[in-house]
Design a protein around this motif. Sequence first.
Motif, mmCIF file in Angstrom:
data_model
loop_
_atom_site.group_PDB
_atom_site.id
_atom_site.type_symbol
_atom_site.label_atom_id
_atom_site.label_comp_id
_atom_site.label_asym_id
_atom_site.label_seq_id
_atom_site.Cartn_x
_atom_site.Cartn_y
_atom_site.Cartn_z
ATOM 1 N N LEU A 156 0.888 -1.192 -0.083
ATOM 2 C CA LEU A 156 0.112 -0.039 -0.015
ATOM 3 C C LEU A 156 0.694 1.251 -0.068
ATOM 4 O O LEU A 156 0.153 2.389 0.124
ATOM 5 N N LYS A 157 2.114 1.196 0.090
ATOM 6 C CA LYS A 157 3.098 2.226 0.046
ATOM 7 C C LYS A 157 2.822 3.187 1.196
ATOM 8 O O LYS A 157 2.686 4.465 1.442
ATOM 9 N N ASP A 158 2.456 2.408 2.315
ATOM 10 C CA ASP A 158 2.350 3.155 3.508
ATOM 11 C C ASP A 158 3.346 3.034 4.370
ATOM 12 O O ASP A 158 3.735 2.170 5.371
ATOM 13 N N TYR A 159 4.466 3.917 4.217
ATOM 14 C CA TYR A 159 5.871 3.855 4.716
ATOM 15 C C TYR A 159 6.134 4.192 6.076
ATOM 16 O O TYR A 159 6.732 3.576 6.698
ATOM 17 N N ILE A 160 5.155 5.122 6.639
ATOM 18 C CA ILE A 160 5.140 5.277 8.077
ATOM 19 C C ILE A 160 4.876 3.874 9.058
ATOM 20 O O ILE A 160 5.490 3.485 9.857
ATOM 21 N N THR A 161 3.854 3.211 8.650
ATOM 22 C CA THR A 161 3.501 1.930 9.070
ATOM 23 C C THR A 161 4.503 0.805 8.880
ATOM 24 O O THR A 161 4.926 0.035 9.808
ATOM 25 N N LEU A 162 5.184 0.980 7.558
ATOM 26 C CA LEU A 162 6.071 -0.044 7.300
ATOM 27 C C LEU A 162 7.176 0.185 8.266
ATOM 28 O O LEU A 162 8.024 -0.741 8.965
ATOM 29 N N LEU A 163 7.454 1.529 8.773
ATOM 30 C CA LEU A 163 8.867 1.510 9.602
ATOM 31 C C LEU A 163 8.499 1.132 10.912
ATOM 32 O O LEU A 163 9.455 0.357 11.723
ATOM 33 N N ASN A 164 7.244 1.457 11.475
ATOM 34 C CA ASN A 164 7.036 0.898 12.704
ATOM 35 C C ASN A 164 6.673 -0.499 12.868
ATOM 36 O O ASN A 164 7.431 -1.142 13.842
ATOM 37 N N GLU A 165 6.198 -1.179 11.904
ATOM 38 C CA GLU A 165 6.226 -2.712 11.875
ATOM 39 C C GLU A 165 7.402 -3.617 11.813
ATOM 40 O O GLU A 165 7.772 -4.519 12.524
ATOM 41 N N SER A 166 8.277 -2.890 10.974
ATOM 42 C CA SER A 166 9.539 -3.325 10.886
ATOM 43 C C SER A 166 10.583 -3.418 12.008
ATOM 44 O O SER A 166 11.319 -4.175 12.445
ATOM 45 N N GLN A 167 10.205 -2.294 12.631
ATOM 46 C CA GLN A 167 10.882 -2.212 14.039
ATOM 47 C C GLN A 167 10.298 -3.206 15.041
ATOM 48 O O GLN A 167 11.336 -3.850 15.855
ATOM 49 N N ASN A 168 9.024 -3.727 14.923
ATOM 50 C CA ASN A 168 8.507 -4.470 15.938
ATOM 51 C C ASN A 168 9.195 -5.947 15.354
ATOM 52 O O ASN A 168 9.398 -6.830 16.345
ATOM 53 N N ALA A 169 9.334 -6.069 14.218
ATOM 54 C CA ALA A 169 9.899 -7.374 13.571
ATOM 55 C C ALA A 169 11.410 -7.769 14.433
ATOM 56 O O ALA A 169 11.368 -8.620 14.655
ATOM 57 N N PHE A 170 12.065 -6.593 14.417
ATOM 58 C CA PHE A 170 13.279 -6.694 14.863
ATOM 59 C C PHE A 170 13.332 -7.221 16.481
ATOM 60 O O PHE A 170 14.024 -7.955 16.858
ATOM 61 N N PHE A 171 12.163 -6.603 17.275
ATOM 62 C CA PHE A 171 12.286 -6.835 18.597
ATOM 63 C C PHE A 171 11.628 -8.298 18.804
ATOM 64 O O PHE A 171 11.904 -8.798 19.776
ATOM 65 N N TYR A 172 11.032 -8.823 17.901
ATOM 66 C CA TYR A 172 10.391 -10.259 18.094
ATOM 67 C C TYR A 172 11.253 -11.154 17.458
ATOM 68 O O TYR A 172 10.965 -12.640 17.368
ATOM 69 N N GLY A 173 12.684 -10.850 17.123
ATOM 70 C CA GLY A 173 13.658 -11.963 16.916
ATOM 71 C C GLY A 173 14.152 -11.839 15.376
ATOM 72 O O GLY A 173 15.010 -12.390 15.241
ATOM 73 N N ALA A 174 13.520 -11.078 14.487
ATOM 74 C CA ALA A 174 14.167 -11.201 13.170
ATOM 75 C C ALA A 174 15.281 -10.127 13.071
ATOM 76 O O ALA A 174 15.188 -9.118 12.210
ATOM 77 N N ASP A 175 16.196 -10.296 13.615
ATOM 78 C CA ASP A 175 17.144 -9.368 13.842
ATOM 79 C C ASP A 175 18.194 -9.181 12.650
ATOM 80 O O ASP A 175 19.392 -8.694 12.364
ATOM 81 N N SER A 176 18.139 -10.573 11.879
ATOM 82 C CA SER A 176 18.912 -10.498 10.918
ATOM 83 C C SER A 176 18.298 -11.289 9.510
ATOM 84 O O SER A 176 18.659 -11.645 8.640
ATOM 85 N N ALA A 177 17.135 -10.347 9.501
ATOM 86 C CA ALA A 177 16.049 -10.671 8.128
ATOM 87 C C ALA A 177 16.424 -9.523 7.276
ATOM 88 O O ALA A 177 16.179 -8.430 7.346
ATOM 89 N N PRO A 178 16.993 -10.313 5.973
ATOM 90 C CA PRO A 178 17.562 -9.155 5.060
ATOM 91 C C PRO A 178 16.407 -8.424 4.521
ATOM 92 O O PRO A 178 16.479 -7.296 4.009
ATOM 93 N N GLN A 179 15.238 -9.148 4.160
ATOM 94 C CA GLN A 179 13.920 -8.555 3.770
ATOM 95 C C GLN A 179 13.291 -7.445 4.628
ATOM 96 O O GLN A 179 13.096 -6.100 3.932
ATOM 97 N N MET A 180 13.578 -7.575 5.919
ATOM 98 C CA MET A 180 12.982 -6.453 6.667
ATOM 99 C C MET A 180 13.866 -4.974 6.573
ATOM 100 O O MET A 180 13.363 -4.090 6.672
ATOM 101 N N PHE A 181 15.221 -5.518 6.639
ATOM 102 C CA PHE A 181 15.904 -4.175 6.656
ATOM 103 C C PHE A 181 15.879 -3.543 5.180
ATOM 104 O O PHE A 181 15.984 -2.349 4.941
ATOM 105 N N ALA A 182 15.601 -4.380 4.052
ATOM 106 C CA ALA A 182 15.795 -3.628 2.693
ATOM 107 C C ALA A 182 14.243 -2.785 2.681
ATOM 108 O O ALA A 182 14.347 -1.809 2.127
#
Length: 566
Positions: free
Chosen positions: A316-342
């Motif tokens: 949806l190109k909702d980049y603010i939400t994407l920033l928030n959710e990607s930060q949550n993904a790191f918190f829940y253990g995806a600290d080396s997920a290249p797709q999340m960082f990209a």
Amino acid sequence: MAEIADKSVEIQSGCGLVAAFFQRGNSKPIKQTVSQISTKSSTKKLAKPPPKLCEKSFTKLPPSITPRYSISDDRKHVRRSTSDGTRISSKKQSSNSSSTNKMSQVVNLAPNTQKLRREQTFTSSDLGATLTSHQKSNVNGTLNRVSSTGNIMLLGHLGNLKQQKMIQNGSSDQKTILQQNRILMGNIVKKLDPDVLKSMGNEHYRHGRFEEAMALYNQAITINPKNACYYSNKSAALLSLNRLIEAVIECREAIRLDPFYHNAQYRLARLYLRLGEAEKALDHYKKSGPKVDKRDISEAQDLKRIICNCIEAHRLKDYITLLNESQNAFFYGADSAPQMFAMRAEALMKLHRHEEAYTTIQKGPNFETQLCLRHFGSTKTAYLLIIRAQVYTLLGRFDDGIALAQEAAKLDLSNEIITILRRIKGLAYARIKGNELFKESKYTEACSMYTEGLEQDPYISVLLINRATCRFKLGQFEKAVEDCTAALVLRPSYTKATLRRADCYMKLERWEAAIQEFEMLLEKQGDEEVKRALLDAKIQLERERDEDQKQRKLCNGSSLVLVTSN
């Protein structure tokens, strides 16, 4: 009899060579009566009595020194043939017992000496002692005794090791020793028990020496490639080295060999969690048996939900939400997920926060392309490459951007990737051509070239600051300030843009603004030129204030009162 005695000395000398080779200390010497040797041969002294040899080892002597004995059928003569064909015989003595004694002095072979013919053995427990003794030995073929077993090992027989001449400096010595140890390990490892290698690797792992541990696990796998435990332990070492995709590959192999290996199943689930593949993590958690608990399952389920939210926000190109959710993904253990960082870096680019996008890319994992391709597939790998290419381009690393974009195009020839590649090439050309014109002092033409590049992408900070420099040379200070400000919005710590804007403020005699810029620069770098410019700006500001005060006083003192009469 004298001739026989003379020849017996030669025989003993020949046997002595073999005895020295097999450590003569392990056998008892033959006792020999000197009185039975003639006066002619009594002048010859033996340094050491020869060891007793079995008949089998006696026949192994070289032909040049090996005498051949035969006993005639009538038992009356003993014949000996030398290598040159001559024969010497002696008559049998009248007494059978004395003849037997004399014959035993020449050809008697004690049965107990067969112990010298035992095989040279080497067990896994001797590895450490062998390596130590090998480092101390400087002669090829040196005999080394392993204290743990008492076995004799001839290093010269282990792959015919050749000691190289040691170089005088210490670093070369260490390198040579390491090379020799690797050669020795290559020759010995085939005889080692792979479980012993695994135990040695575990010891290195416990002490944090993960590279050494992995090398030993590899050797164990080479000897026995069917043991799942070796692959699982190697996966643990790779995980500690943060080589996650390689760790996944080894875990998969362990599970292929043993699908009910709970430790490997649990480790693979944790790896998938860190790589941002929550669905796969849940699948392997269910196969982990008693290793998994409810908290692990709950964590994977939460991560799965968050990743779905990220994918939807990206669509949806909702980049603010994407920033928030990607930060949550790191918190829940995806600290080396290249797709999340990209995806996070892409969101920051779209929001024109280029400096943060670059920091995100640098913090994220940078797996090799082939490993990503093997694990994630061509489409996802191309996406990772094209995002990195765009981030590098935004910061002026055009060559790196072009190389990554071309690599992405090889994996995915979609229109989007081809368009991005063309745009990066166009930006790189505009910068190169503009720089050439600027060096020729053609500032107007250079400014036009930079503007042409910015028309393709107006948010390239390097092109903005280059155009600002051209405008500064042309005396267009206000426009130069605008370009510097635009570059600093994209990259707040861009010192070159800050310095150029301060220079423009100085030309515009905006001393307070210039002082503020120079002070910001001094906080980042203590450059002498910046200090001088700051001092100059303060002097100019003080002078301006003095002049303003004089003007005010002058205006107040020259006030006139107008008097009128009727």
